[in-house]
Design an enzyme around this catalytic site. Sequence first.
Site, mmCIF file in Angstrom:
data_model
loop_
_atom_site.group_PDB
_atom_site.id
_atom_site.type_symbol
_atom_site.label_atom_id
_atom_site.label_comp_id
_atom_site.label_asym_id
_atom_site.label_seq_id
_atom_site.Cartn_x
_atom_site.Cartn_y
_atom_site.Cartn_z
ATOM 1 N N ASP A 99 -7.898 -4.506 -0.654
ATOM 2 C CA ASP A 99 -8.355 -4.877 -1.741
ATOM 3 C C ASP A 99 -8.635 -6.478 -1.986
ATOM 4 O O ASP A 99 -9.106 -6.821 -2.946
ATOM 5 C CB ASP A 99 -7.835 -4.245 -2.803
ATOM 6 C CG ASP A 99 -7.927 -2.621 -2.760
ATOM 7 O OD1 ASP A 99 -9.210 -2.224 -2.702
ATOM 8 O OD2 ASP A 99 -7.029 -1.923 -2.531
ATOM 9 N N HIS B 271 0.913 -1.172 0.002
ATOM 10 C CA HIS B 271 -0.021 -0.010 0.027
ATOM 11 C C HIS B 271 0.877 1.168 -0.132
ATOM 12 O O HIS B 271 2.080 1.259 0.475
ATOM 13 C CB HIS B 271 -0.873 0.015 1.202
ATOM 14 C CG HIS B 271 -2.042 1.183 1.306
ATOM 15 N ND1 HIS B 271 -1.996 2.354 1.575
ATOM 16 C CD2 HIS B 271 -3.394 0.553 0.687
ATOM 17 C CE1 HIS B 271 -2.950 3.156 1.318
ATOM 18 N NE2 HIS B 271 -4.027 2.149 0.892
#
Length: 436
Positions: free
Chosen positions: A371, A313
């Site tokens: 995700d 991320h």
Amino acid sequence: MSTSQNEGTQGTATISLGGKTAEFPVLSGTLGQDVVDIRKLPAELGVFTFDPGYGETASCNSKITFIDGDKGVLLHRGYPIAQLAEHASYEEVIYLLLNGELPDQAESDKFTHTLRNHTLLHEQIRNFFNGFRRDAHPMAILCGTVGALSAFYPDAGDIAVKAHRDLAAMRLIAKIPTIAAWAYKYTQGEAFIYPRNDLNYAENFLSMMFARVSEPYKISPVLARAMNRILILHADHEQNASTSTVRLAGSTGANPFACIAAGIAALWGPAHGGANEAVLKMLAQIGSKENIPDFISKVKDKNSGVKLMGFGHRVYKNFDPRAKIMQQTCHEVLEELGIKDDPLLDLAIELEKIAINDDYFVQRKLYPNVDFYSGIILKAMGIPTSMFTVLFAVARTTGWVSQWKEMIEEPGQRISRPRQLYTGAPKRDFVPVDKR
């Protein structure tokens, strides 16, 4: 950047350049790194800072969300995201982000009642959908229709009036699930389902998505709880690309509907809101667990162009705190739906197991993010990939609106105007076409 009650000056930073020396205050917030206030840098030393992507620049004061990427911490108004996702309703999180505190029972009842009474769309908005092609991407429909709401609520343009700001905030958060669900129904050629005031936010969205006029629709408590968690986990995430876009547009004094439409447009980018869809595409390309080692080898090869989606991320350099909650939710949803041997889930679990134990990924701190599992959950619930980013926008509208309101109400708020490092042609004189 004006000081707030939670902000203090922690000494100064001295910068020397070209024989000149200047001191700049170092500001400290409630949590997180200190920042150097360089607003007087051009006047003192005659230079600007250069920070492409603003990754090292604090662009605003905010009391809404705090992230510590190294420790995997995400707080909304001080509350850990895991506690909110496990115990709170999305309505409570909306109230929290907008107002700074969790509501008591009376405040909750009043707020929920008001929110539910703003879910309906003006009947003329139905005509908007007929102007889109049936195969239009739902994000295109969402972006256009949200922006068009300003034509129905011109009072929202008067952002100097607090009552107008509050009403616009309520309208946006309440109506965007209806617009999103209708966008889906339109692409499916199905009749629109109107919102129901007897359902909560998550249930209402599921009802408008999947109910049909020809038969009753029973809402699964497990799926409703999963949707509630998904909404909470995506409600706000500090100064990301779409939130910064909303603030940038809002700094001009634009009406809130236009600002949120701008945020939706920014979210539409595959590098921002399309990551969970990319995870599904990656898993489909891998095909089976037997192909994982070959896939991992390609990921490690910088020349292959193959990327490991759903890991790592921009902010989190540790485990994404939202991923653990999403992983648990994934198992609950698949069990509720009777999906015991889902190839995608089996593939995802095996890929996760290999990646988190591989030194290559461990050293680079590439842990699963939110995700990685959300795409599998949404697919299992029957939500098509074209709606993934739309659902993200539905959840994030709460954060966008909260950030917009905070910015507008900030004392001394001014229009955003980034600087640049110009690398084009130097000054030159125009030459007539017959002499070029």
